[in-house]
Design an enzyme around this catalytic site. Structure first.
Site, PDB file in Angstrom:
ATOM      1  N   SER A  94      -0.427  -3.647   9.266  1.00  0.00           N
ATOM      2  CA  SER A  94      -0.604  -2.197   9.195  1.00  0.00           C
ATOM      3  C   SER A  94      -0.558  -1.590  10.597  1.00  0.00           C
ATOM      4  CB  SER A  94      -1.926  -1.854   8.513  1.00  0.00           C
ATOM      5  OG  SER A  94      -2.999  -2.374   9.243  1.00  0.00           O
TER       6      SER A  94
ATOM      7  N   ASN B 223      13.440   5.736  16.353  1.00  0.00           N
ATOM      8  CA  ASN B 223      14.181   5.732  17.608  1.00  0.00           C
ATOM      9  C   ASN B 223      13.407   6.532  18.653  1.00  0.00           C
ATOM     10  OD1 ASN B 223      14.617   8.347  16.753  1.00  0.00           O
ATOM     11  ND2 ASN B 223      16.749   8.033  16.243  1.00  0.00           N
TER      12      ASN B 223
ATOM     13  N   ALA C 133      -1.089  -6.389  13.157  1.00  0.00           N
ATOM     14  CA  ALA C 133      -1.523  -5.008  12.965  1.00  0.00           C
ATOM     15  C   ALA C 133      -1.712  -4.292  14.297  1.00  0.00           C
ATOM     16  CB  ALA C 133      -2.822  -4.977  12.163  1.00  0.00           C
TER      17      ALA C 133
ATOM     18  N   HIS D 276       0.817  -1.219   0.000  1.00  0.00           N
ATOM     19  CA  HIS D 276       0.000   0.000   0.000  1.00  0.00           C
ATOM     20  C   HIS D 276       0.850   1.268   0.000  1.00  0.00           C
ATOM     21  CE1 HIS D 276      -3.443  -2.558   0.488  1.00  0.00           C
ATOM     22  NE2 HIS D 276      -2.945  -3.032   1.621  1.00  0.00           N
TER      23      HIS D 276
END
Length: 183
Positions: A123, A101, A141, A75
């Site tokens: 995702s 980080n 996800a 995507h």
């Protein structure tokens, strides 16, 4: 040789024109991180890359990031990768993923994540701090990863925790001795 380098993610992004385009542009910009002279010559291209990929496509993948071959960009929207992160081969990142980080109270930063080979991220995954993700790992996800994840695991949750150990993947099965004599 140069073309094979530039197109090393092509097959991984089949039927994904945006992923193919971003990864070719990324690979073309990567040599600019080799030395300052080349970076100066390549500056117009790097500006083009930043405008097109970051501003218009919404993907922050700095050209100096270490990314192994076969990277799949699923995507390709709202992806943020810290330039100091290391990503292994054959990884699959879905949209809204952050690899970054942590800023400490004193203003310094922690190290960036190191991601192994054959890692698949769902995702909205956030991997934050100096963590190591092993090989053959799947992260569900919406997970937030702040601790190391060993090889061959499935991890989910906030904070992410290992919920299943996978069977180790043999990268290249050895040929039987009788097959070697026939070749």
């Amino acid at each position: 040789m140069f073309l094979s380098y530039v197109f090393q993610d092509w097959d991984a992004n089949k039927q994904n024109l945006k992923g193919r385009l971003v990864m070719v542009l990324f690979r073309l910009g990567r040599p600019a991180s080799i030395n300052k002279f080349f970076r100066i010559i390549w500056l117009p291209y790097l500006a083009f890359y930043k405008i097109l990929v970051e501003w218009f496509m919404g993907i922050e993948l700095p050209h100096w990031t270490t990314v192994g071959k076969g990277f799949f960009l699923g995507h390709g929207q709202a992806l943020v990768v810290n330039g100091c992160a290391v990503i292994g081969e054959n990884c699959f990142f879905r949209h809204s993923t952050t690899i970054g980080n942590i800023r400490r109270e004193d203003g310094s930063y922690t190290g960036s994540p190191v991601i192994g080979n054959n890692v698949e991220l769902g995702s909205n995954v956030c991997i934050i701090g100096e963590v190591r993700i092993g090989n053959n790992v799947r992260i569900g996800a919406g997970s937030v990863v702040v601790k190391d994840i060993p090889d061959n695991c499935i991890a989910v949750g906030n904070p992410a925790r290992v919920i299943k150990q996978l069977a180790p993947v043999d990268p290249a099965p050895a040929m039987a001795p009788e097959m070697l004599t026939q070749a």
